[in-house]
Design a protein around this motif. Structure first.
Motif, short mmCIF file in Angstrom:
data_model
loop_
_atom_site.label_atom_id
_atom_site.label_comp_id
_atom_site.label_asym_id
_atom_site.label_seq_id
_atom_site.Cartn_x
_atom_site.Cartn_y
_atom_site.Cartn_z
N TRP A 28 4.42 -9.03 -11.63
CA TRP A 28 3.25 -9.89 -11.45
C TRP A 28 2.83 -10.01 -9.98
O TRP A 28 1.70 -10.41 -9.69
CB TRP A 28 3.55 -11.29 -11.99
CG TRP A 28 3.55 -11.33 -13.48
CD1 TRP A 28 4.62 -11.32 -14.30
CD2 TRP A 28 2.39 -11.38 -14.31
NE1 TRP A 28 4.21 -11.35 -15.61
CE2 TRP A 28 2.84 -11.38 -15.65
CE3 TRP A 28 1.01 -11.40 -14.06
CZ2 TRP A 28 1.97 -11.43 -16.73
CZ3 TRP A 28 0.14 -11.43 -15.14
CH2 TRP A 28 0.63 -11.45 -16.46
N PRO A 30 2.06 -7.76 -7.43
CA PRO A 30 0.84 -7.05 -7.01
C PRO A 30 -0.42 -7.59 -7.66
O PRO A 30 -1.48 -7.67 -7.04
CB PRO A 30 1.11 -5.60 -7.44
CG PRO A 30 2.59 -5.51 -7.61
CD PRO A 30 3.02 -6.86 -8.07
N ILE A 31 -0.29 -7.99 -8.94
CA ILE A 31 -1.46 -8.54 -9.64
C ILE A 31 -1.91 -9.85 -9.00
O ILE A 31 -3.10 -10.10 -8.81
CB ILE A 31 -1.14 -8.74 -11.13
CG1 ILE A 31 -0.78 -7.40 -11.78
CG2 ILE A 31 -2.31 -9.39 -11.86
CD1 ILE A 31 -0.34 -7.49 -13.22
N ILE A 33 -1.43 -10.81 -5.85
CA ILE A 33 -2.02 -10.55 -4.54
C ILE A 33 -3.45 -10.03 -4.69
O ILE A 33 -4.37 -10.47 -3.99
CB ILE A 33 -1.15 -9.54 -3.76
CG1 ILE A 33 0.21 -10.15 -3.43
CG2 ILE A 33 -1.86 -9.09 -2.49
CD1 ILE A 33 1.17 -9.18 -2.77
N PHE A 34 -3.65 -9.11 -5.62
CA PHE A 34 -4.99 -8.57 -5.85
C PHE A 34 -5.95 -9.65 -6.30
O PHE A 34 -7.09 -9.75 -5.82
CB PHE A 34 -4.92 -7.45 -6.88
CG PHE A 34 -6.26 -6.89 -7.26
CD1 PHE A 34 -6.93 -6.01 -6.42
CD2 PHE A 34 -6.87 -7.26 -8.45
CE1 PHE A 34 -8.17 -5.51 -6.77
CE2 PHE A 34 -8.11 -6.77 -8.80
CZ PHE A 34 -8.76 -5.88 -7.95
N THR A 35 -5.48 -10.51 -7.23
CA THR A 35 -6.34 -11.59 -7.74
C THR A 35 -6.71 -12.57 -6.62
O THR A 35 -7.86 -13.01 -6.51
CB THR A 35 -5.62 -12.34 -8.88
OG1 THR A 35 -5.26 -11.40 -9.90
CG2 THR A 35 -6.51 -13.41 -9.47
N GLY A 37 -6.90 -11.92 -3.45
CA GLY A 37 -7.87 -11.28 -2.55
C GLY A 37 -9.27 -11.30 -3.12
O GLY A 37 -10.24 -11.55 -2.41
N VAL A 38 -9.39 -11.04 -4.43
CA VAL A 38 -10.71 -11.07 -5.08
C VAL A 38 -11.31 -12.47 -5.02
O VAL A 38 -12.49 -12.65 -4.69
CB VAL A 38 -10.61 -10.57 -6.53
CG1 VAL A 38 -11.93 -10.80 -7.27
CG2 VAL A 38 -10.23 -9.10 -6.57
#
Length: 245
Positions: A28, A30-31, A33-35, A37-38
């Motif tokens: 979870w 990487p998901i 961190i990406f979320t 950032g978005v």
């Protein structure tokens, strides 16, 4: 007894190797961190595009503003500040000013101007207040830089100033240096010449206060009374800089 049962009885401790389970948290991360950032990008774009009420304009007849340029504070009337974005107190990189001549007052907010008491058609003097950066003081610049590009001819104007033209092909082609031979530091200007089409030449007079250069621009015909120009410029700078002059 089946063969498999016999083998199991002979080797009771043997077991099939188990697969190691990957920690769920690592899946979870990487998901997440990406979320994040978005979401952050969406908030930032929304902040930039969100409509805002414009800041109230500074009244031109307001009291003088304390403006600091490169650590030096000046008291400047809002009506004298040419650029709207510069009409605010506090620190600024540079300030562009205009004053009526010879009254040394800011232009009337209504746009009314009186007749000029100086030769020429322009009744305003323009100033730029900015950090001096890497530039040399005016007199040192004259002795070390301008001397390389000056022509050999020397004249004296009817008003008593020494005039030396710059060489053709130099960075200052089409300009002259005019100065008080007895005291160049007191009065020295670099001027363009009058154009054939009728455009009036302009002169630059520079003063340095601590870490700030003040560049004054005025029409060349005013040099017929250069003493009044020099006195007026010094008086105006003293008015802006207060006790420093």
């Amino acid at each position: 007894m089946a063969i498999t049962d016999i083998q199991a009885a002979a080797h009771p401790k043997q077991r099939r190797p188990r697969r190691k389970k990957r920690p769920r948290g690592l899946l979870w991360l990487p998901i997440a961190i990406f979320t994040a950032g978005v979401i952050g990008a969406v908030f930032w774009v929304t902040y930039l595009l969100w409509p805002r009420w414009p800041a109230a304009d500074m009244a031109l007849d307001a009291p003088a503003l304390p403006v600091t340029v490169n650590g030096v504070t000046f008291n400047i009337p809002p009506a004298a500040i040419r650029n709207k974005v510069q009409r605010k107190p506090g620190r600024q990189e540079r300030v562009d000013l205009v004053f009526l001549w010879p009254s040394l007052t800011p232009p009337d907010p209504a746009g009314k101007t009186g007749p000029s008491a100086m030769p020429g058609t322009i009744d305003r003097v323009f100033l730029t207040v900015a950090a001096y950066g890497n530039s040399l003081p005016p007199l040192e610049r004259f002795n070390t830089i301008y001397q390389r590009y000056l022509a050999s001819s020397i004249e004296t104007t009817p008003a008593g100033l020494t005039l030396r033209p710059f060489q053709d092909g130099s960075p200052y082609q089409g300009e002259d240096i005019l100065y008080n031979d007895r005291n160049p530091a007191r009065f020295m200007v670099r001027c363009t010449r009058d154009a054939r089409g009728g455009a009036t030449g302009q002169c630059l007079l520079e003063r340095r206060i601590e870490e700030v250069d003040i560049t004054v621009r005025f029409p060349r015909p005013w040099l017929s009374d250069w003493t009044a120009v020099g006195d007026g410029v010094d008086r105006l700078i003293a008015q802006l800089a207060g006790s420093r002059r």
